[in-house]
Scaffold this motif. Structure first.
Motif, short mmCIF file in Angstrom:
data_model
loop_
_atom_site.label_atom_id
_atom_site.label_comp_id
_atom_site.label_asym_id
_atom_site.label_seq_id
_atom_site.Cartn_x
_atom_site.Cartn_y
_atom_site.Cartn_z
N UNK A 110 0.83 -1.20 0.00
CA UNK A 110 0.00 0.00 0.00
C UNK A 110 0.86 1.25 0.00
N UNK A 111 1.96 1.21 0.73
CA UNK A 111 2.85 2.37 0.80
C UNK A 111 3.47 2.69 -0.56
N UNK A 112 3.50 1.70 -1.47
CA UNK A 112 4.06 1.91 -2.79
C UNK A 112 3.13 2.59 -3.78
N UNK A 113 1.88 2.83 -3.37
CA UNK A 113 0.91 3.47 -4.25
C UNK A 113 1.10 4.99 -4.23
N UNK A 114 0.79 5.64 -5.34
CA UNK A 114 0.86 7.09 -5.42
C UNK A 114 -0.36 7.70 -4.73
N UNK A 115 -0.34 9.01 -4.43
CA UNK A 115 -1.52 9.65 -3.83
C UNK A 115 -2.79 9.43 -4.64
N UNK A 116 -2.71 9.56 -5.96
CA UNK A 116 -3.90 9.37 -6.79
C UNK A 116 -4.40 7.92 -6.73
N UNK A 117 -3.46 6.98 -6.73
CA UNK A 117 -3.85 5.58 -6.63
C UNK A 117 -4.48 5.27 -5.27
N UNK A 118 -3.98 5.92 -4.22
CA UNK A 118 -4.58 5.74 -2.90
C UNK A 118 -6.00 6.29 -2.85
N UNK A 119 -6.25 7.39 -3.56
CA UNK A 119 -7.60 7.95 -3.62
C UNK A 119 -8.54 6.97 -4.35
N UNK A 120 -8.03 6.37 -5.39
CA UNK A 120 -8.83 5.39 -6.12
C UNK A 120 -9.10 4.18 -5.22
N UNK A 121 -8.08 3.73 -4.50
CA UNK A 121 -8.26 2.59 -3.60
C UNK A 121 -9.30 2.91 -2.53
N UNK A 122 -9.29 4.14 -2.03
CA UNK A 122 -10.29 4.54 -1.04
C UNK A 122 -11.69 4.47 -1.64
N UNK A 123 -11.81 4.87 -2.90
CA UNK A 123 -13.10 4.78 -3.58
C UNK A 123 -13.55 3.34 -3.76
N UNK A 177 -15.73 7.64 -8.88
CA UNK A 177 -14.39 8.02 -8.42
C UNK A 177 -13.81 9.10 -9.34
N UNK A 178 -14.00 8.93 -10.65
CA UNK A 178 -13.48 9.90 -11.61
C UNK A 178 -14.09 11.27 -11.38
N UNK A 179 -15.41 11.31 -11.13
CA UNK A 179 -16.10 12.58 -10.91
C UNK A 179 -15.54 13.28 -9.66
N UNK A 180 -15.37 12.52 -8.59
CA UNK A 180 -14.89 13.11 -7.35
C UNK A 180 -13.44 13.57 -7.45
N UNK A 181 -12.64 12.88 -8.27
CA UNK A 181 -11.25 13.26 -8.43
C UNK A 181 -11.04 14.30 -9.51
N UNK A 182 -12.06 14.56 -10.32
CA UNK A 182 -11.94 15.54 -11.39
C UNK A 182 -11.10 15.05 -12.55
N UNK A 183 -11.17 13.74 -12.83
CA UNK A 183 -10.43 13.16 -13.95
C UNK A 183 -11.39 12.35 -14.81
N UNK A 184 -10.92 11.90 -15.96
CA UNK A 184 -11.76 11.08 -16.83
C UNK A 184 -11.75 9.64 -16.35
N UNK A 185 -12.76 8.88 -16.73
CA UNK A 185 -12.91 7.52 -16.24
C UNK A 185 -11.76 6.62 -16.68
#
Length: 234
Positions: free
Chosen positions: A146-159, A169-177
């Protein structure tokens, strides 16, 4: 030296107790408050030179230990001191495995909090005296993955842990699907799993049981040692 401490807890009474504890232990220190994880991130991006964070594990948006890992990923040089009513050896150990620089039980007297803040700012690790809990090799392996994941990947994992769809998840992060899908692919590989369901199971291991909420009339109480954190909230 004047310290700047971010106090992060969703209970107003607990924040007040922590602020008083900081003031009593570190005269002249400046405190910043946050009641949810998103406010913690905003404050750390907007306010320079924060010396340490006092972090409650159960505030909204934390997603258990994922929030702690995310802070360590985004702000690797910033000491994070977990302040929790859960003070068993296993919880203390897991917090340290996932990147905390210190752990202070909410039952601790005020001078103990001051000791912890000073210690971690000086570069040391501070934990309360608890019975040893070695933890399994599997626990340590999950923490490392888990520590090897980037901040964005951690946000996706939380989702994923919350059962959200990629488009949510894409909508909440402001990125495309498609970006989320790419992150999911990397997450599965790094966690050593082959499906979102398995990833959610791994994420669930980072969840923590929520302690009992404080009574509505709970109130911080001054003691000979200062403000007893355990009397404010749990």
């Amino acid at each position: 030296m004047t310290f700047r401490i971010l106090v992060a807890d969703d209970h107003p009474l607990m924040r007040a107790a922590l602020r008083q504890a900081v003031s009593d232990s570190l005269p002249g220190a400046t405190t910043i408050q946050a009641s949810r994880f998103s406010e913690v991130e905003t404050a750390l991006h907007d306010i320079p030179d924060v010396d340490a964070v006092l972090l409650d594990l159960h505030m909204p948006g934390m997603n258990g230990l994922i929030g702690l890992v995310l802070l360590r990923s985004e702000f690797p040089a910033l000491p994070v001191i977990v302040v929790s009513a859960m003070e068993d050896a296993a919880t203390v150990q897991r917090c340290m495995q996932y990147g905390a620089s210190g752990f202070v039980p909410k039952s601790a007297p005020v001078n103990r909090l001051g000791e912890a803040i000073q210690a971690v700012i000086d570069g040391a690790v501070w934990v309360p005296p608890v019975d040893a809990a070695d933890g399994s090799t599997d626990d340590r392996d999950v923490a490392a993955r888990v520590a090897g994941l980037t901040p964005q990947q951690l946000r996706v994992l939380a989702g994923i842990a919350e059962g959200k769809l990629n488009k949510q998840i894409a909508y909440e992060m402001g990125v495309v699907e498609t970006t989320v899908k790419a992150h999911v692919t990397v997450i599965l590989r790094r966690l050593g799993v082959v499906s979102r369901t398995q990833a959610a199971i791994v994420a669930a291991r980072l969840a923590l049981s929520s302690p009992t909420d404080p009574a509505p009339d709970a109130d911080p109480v001054a003691t000979d040692a200062g403000c007893d954190l355990s009397r404010a909230a749990v």
